[in-house]
Scaffold this active site. Structure first.
Site, PDB file in Angstrom:
ATOM      1  N   ASP A 233      -3.045   3.503   1.135  1.00 54.63           N
ATOM      2  CA  ASP A 233      -4.226   2.647   1.235  1.00 54.63           C
ATOM      3  C   ASP A 233      -5.479   3.474   0.945  1.00 54.63           C
ATOM      4  O   ASP A 233      -6.486   3.411   1.684  1.00 54.63           O
ATOM      5  CB  ASP A 233      -4.311   1.989   2.612  1.00 54.63           C
TER       6      ASP A 233
ATOM      7  N   ASP B  54      -6.521   5.795   4.166  1.00 52.58           N
ATOM      8  CA  ASP B  54      -7.753   5.005   4.109  1.00 52.58           C
ATOM      9  C   ASP B  54      -8.951   5.884   3.753  1.00 52.58           C
ATOM     10  O   ASP B  54      -9.993   5.859   4.423  1.00 52.58           O
ATOM     11  CB  ASP B  54      -8.011   4.300   5.442  1.00 52.58           C
TER      12      ASP B  54
END
Length: 321
Positions: free
Chosen positions: A177, A156
């Protein structure tokens, strides 16, 4: 001669570090210049102290020049401080770094909550590593632009959370991600790089309804990695991501996209590709529920109009310092 020389320098600095918004503009007649220098030869030695000095409800174009150095601090630009430009001189020498997993909304290394923010020539990293989400950059304000920046973490890396955003000539590194959230963003000529050897996804976009006007568009970018990755998986039921004119190495898996283990997503997500090239762009193995776009289908995703950039982005810098 000295006063005249100083005035010329200030004019040049104002031009060079000018923000990229054009409308809803700050008070251009009262710009503020702040210098951050760890050596003590600036106005502040810490970036957050410089931001804290900007008054609440700021209406002045505020240019914060960060001199080269490794700044070990968390940085937050609060919602009541718009019109800030934060600029280094070279992303490789101007580094903002922190080491913290996602435990709360203040965990990211840099959080942009204000509107009309510009970041240039910075490295922003979270060094936490594997084991948890560790956001380097969170962007939750509207009309934010980043030029020639580097964003580095493991999971992330960039939380493109909410609002309209533009990334130009940026390097974004992570393992899974890598870019996530529910913003509406245009990535132009950016380099996405995976450090995962065990698979992962370059994007996890979180659009949750068909009526929501969010999504990610990648135009003229590059996707590389040390292992195999998919281009995206759906964090939201109506996740929307498009890759156009992008060079893809064989780090991109033939399937291209994933459904996060839930076939329900296949009926509602919009994952598209247009005229990408390189060994990872071969469409013959793509999941059948992704889209190979025609030019008319791709057109809405290809220009500044995707993020209404014609209304708030001026000409970006044409070269690095």
């Amino acid at each position: 001669m000295k006063p005249l020389f100083g005035a010329i320098i200030l004019v040049l600095l104002a031009f060079y570090f000018a923000p990229s918004y054009a409308n809803g503009a700050p008070n251009s007649h009262s710009s503020v210049h702040i210098r951050v220098d760890q050596s003590g030869r600036g106005d502040f030695t810490k970036i957050q102290d410089a931001i804290d000095s900007v008054p609440s409800g700021n209406s002045n174009a505020t240019f914060i020049l960060v001199k080269p150095g490794i700044y070990r601090e968390k940085v937050i630009v609060p919602v009541d401080k718009p019109f800030i430009t934060l600029s280094g001189t070279n992303a490789y020498s101007t580094i903002i770094t922190w080491n913290e997993p996602w435990t709360n909304v203040q965990a990211p290394t840099v959080s942009i909550m204000a509107s009309d923010f510009v970041g240039k020539y910075l490295t922003i990293q979270n060094t936490f590593g594997p084991g948890a989400q560790a956001v380097a950059l969170r962007v939750s304000g509207d009309r934010a632009a980043f030029y020639a920046c580097r964003f580095i973490s493991f999971q992330d890396t960039v939380l493109d959370d909410a609002g309209r955003h533009y990334y130009k000539n940026c390097y974004i590194e992570g393992a899974t991600d890598v870019i996530c959230g529910d913003g509406k963003a245009l990535f132009e000529k950016c380099h996405l790089h995976s450090v995962s050897k065990n698979g992962g996804a370059f994007t996890a976009q979180r659009r949750v309804t068909a009526a929501e006007d969010t999504g990610y568009s990648f135009v003229g970018c590059k996707a590389t990695g040390v292992g195999k990755m998919i281009l995206g998986r759906p964090w939201g039921l109506y996740s929307r991501v498009v890759f156009a004119n992008t060079y893809m190495t064989n780090a991109v898996l033939p399937s291209g996209w994933g459904d996060w283990g839930d076939p329900t997503y296949q009926r509602t997500v919009f994952f598209g590709e247009y005229r990408s090239y390189g060994p990872g762009s071969d469409a013959s193995g793509r999941v059948v529920w992704s889209h190979q776009l025609s030019q008319p289908e791709a057109q809405p995703f290809l220009s500044m109009a995707w993020i209404d950039g014609q209304d708030w982005l001026a000409n970006p810098p044409s070269k690095h310092p």
